[in-house]
Design an enzyme around this catalytic site. Structure first.
Site, mmCIF file in Angstrom:
data_model
loop_
_atom_site.group_PDB
_atom_site.id
_atom_site.type_symbol
_atom_site.label_atom_id
_atom_site.label_comp_id
_atom_site.label_asym_id
_atom_site.label_seq_id
_atom_site.Cartn_x
_atom_site.Cartn_y
_atom_site.Cartn_z
ATOM 1 N N GLN A 61 -39.760 -7.919 -38.577
ATOM 2 C CA GLN A 61 -38.728 -7.447 -39.502
ATOM 3 C C GLN A 61 -39.292 -7.150 -40.888
ATOM 4 O OE1 GLN A 61 -35.072 -9.444 -38.957
ATOM 5 N NE2 GLN A 61 -33.982 -8.324 -40.516
ATOM 6 N N ASP A 62 -39.885 -8.160 -41.542
ATOM 7 C CA ASP A 62 -40.558 -7.909 -42.813
ATOM 8 C C ASP A 62 -41.653 -8.946 -42.999
ATOM 9 O OD1 ASP A 62 -38.962 -10.110 -43.488
ATOM 10 O OD2 ASP A 62 -38.420 -9.320 -45.454
ATOM 11 N N PRO A 63 -42.548 -8.745 -43.977
ATOM 12 C CA PRO A 63 -43.685 -9.657 -44.137
ATOM 13 C C PRO A 63 -43.244 -11.064 -44.531
ATOM 14 C CG PRO A 63 -44.057 -7.574 -45.308
ATOM 15 C CD PRO A 63 -42.615 -7.597 -44.905
ATOM 16 N N VAL A 123 -42.253 -7.117 -49.213
ATOM 17 C CA VAL A 123 -41.208 -8.110 -49.486
ATOM 18 C C VAL A 123 -41.489 -8.732 -50.847
ATOM 19 C CG1 VAL A 123 -42.440 -10.055 -48.382
ATOM 20 C CG2 VAL A 123 -39.944 -10.052 -48.462
ATOM 21 N N ASN A 129 -36.363 -10.264 -46.569
ATOM 22 C CA ASN A 129 -35.581 -9.017 -46.459
ATOM 23 C C ASN A 129 -35.201 -8.435 -47.813
ATOM 24 O OD1 ASN A 129 -35.519 -9.074 -43.551
ATOM 25 N ND2 ASN A 129 -33.991 -10.699 -43.711
#
Length: 217
Positions: A61-63, A123, A129
């Site tokens: 999804q994100d780092p 991020v 997020n």
């Protein structure tokens, strides 16, 4: 920015000025706060795993949003850093599925053709997020569309509800999708554990004549 073949293909999918918009976004966020991963690693997934060598996609999804964790590859951290909970569960499932892997750095997977892509490539520190919905999703959707257009099979590994929504972009019947709940501690016991994604991916790759991934490397 990205490996040249990726750049050329992604450019065909995105609006003409999108790379310029991404660069403006990066200039702004890195100048005004702490952002992960380090800027020179933002596109690392696309630099380490060339388009023509991509056999598997694992979508995050994100780092990671803590210091020294994110390195531009989904779920991966340097070996010197303790494995975050999701990675701990990935390695636990790998141990049950194939065998024990003692490294937290997943670069060797990327070097074998496993594209470790996050849907958001940056991020802000401490804000999971925090860059969602700002710039990245059209870009990373374009990556998936480029892979979907390939005439050689790719195994898409989609963990969790967010990643599984991207299945709508995978319309080419030659490709394969392996999906399950997310490896997060909140959901791993709902079906991630026991899903055997690594041996299943290798079985597909072997059947397609593409060679297996050495997941323990």
């Amino acid at each position: 920015m990205t490996h040249s073949a990726w750049h050329d293909e992604i450019k065909q999918v995105l609006p003409k000025d999108y790379y310029r918009r991404i660069n403006r976004f990066l200039d702004e966020v890195y100048a005004t706060g702490v952002v992960y991963p380090p800027r020179d690693n933002v596109f690392k997934a696309l630099q380490v795993t060339p388009l023509e060598e991509t056999r598997v996609l694992i979508l995050g999804q994100d780092p990671y949003h803590g210091p020294l964790q994110a390195q531009g590859l989904s779920f991966s951290v340097p070996d010197s850093i303790p494995a975050p909970p999701s990675l701990q569960n990935i390695l636990e499932e790998l141990a049950a599925d194939i065998g024990v892997r003692n490294h937290h750095d997943l670069s060797s997977w990327a070097e074998q053709g496993v594209l470790l892509l996050n849907a958001c490539l940056t991020v802000p520190e401490g804000r999971a997020n925090g860059h969602a919905g700002l710039i990245w999703e059209p870009f990373t959707d374009a990556v998936i569309k480029v892979l979907n257009a390939k005439d050689r099979p790719v195994v898409f590994i989609l963990w969790g509800a967010y990643a599984r929504r991207k299945k709508a972009l995978i319309t080419n019947p030659i490709h394969h999708v392996i999906e399950s709940p997310h490896p997060s501690p909140l959901s791993a016991y709902r079906g991630f554990f026991g899903s055997k994604p690594f041996s299943r991916a290798n079985a597909i790759l072997e059947k397609e004549g593409l060679g297996q991934i050495d997941w323990l490397k």
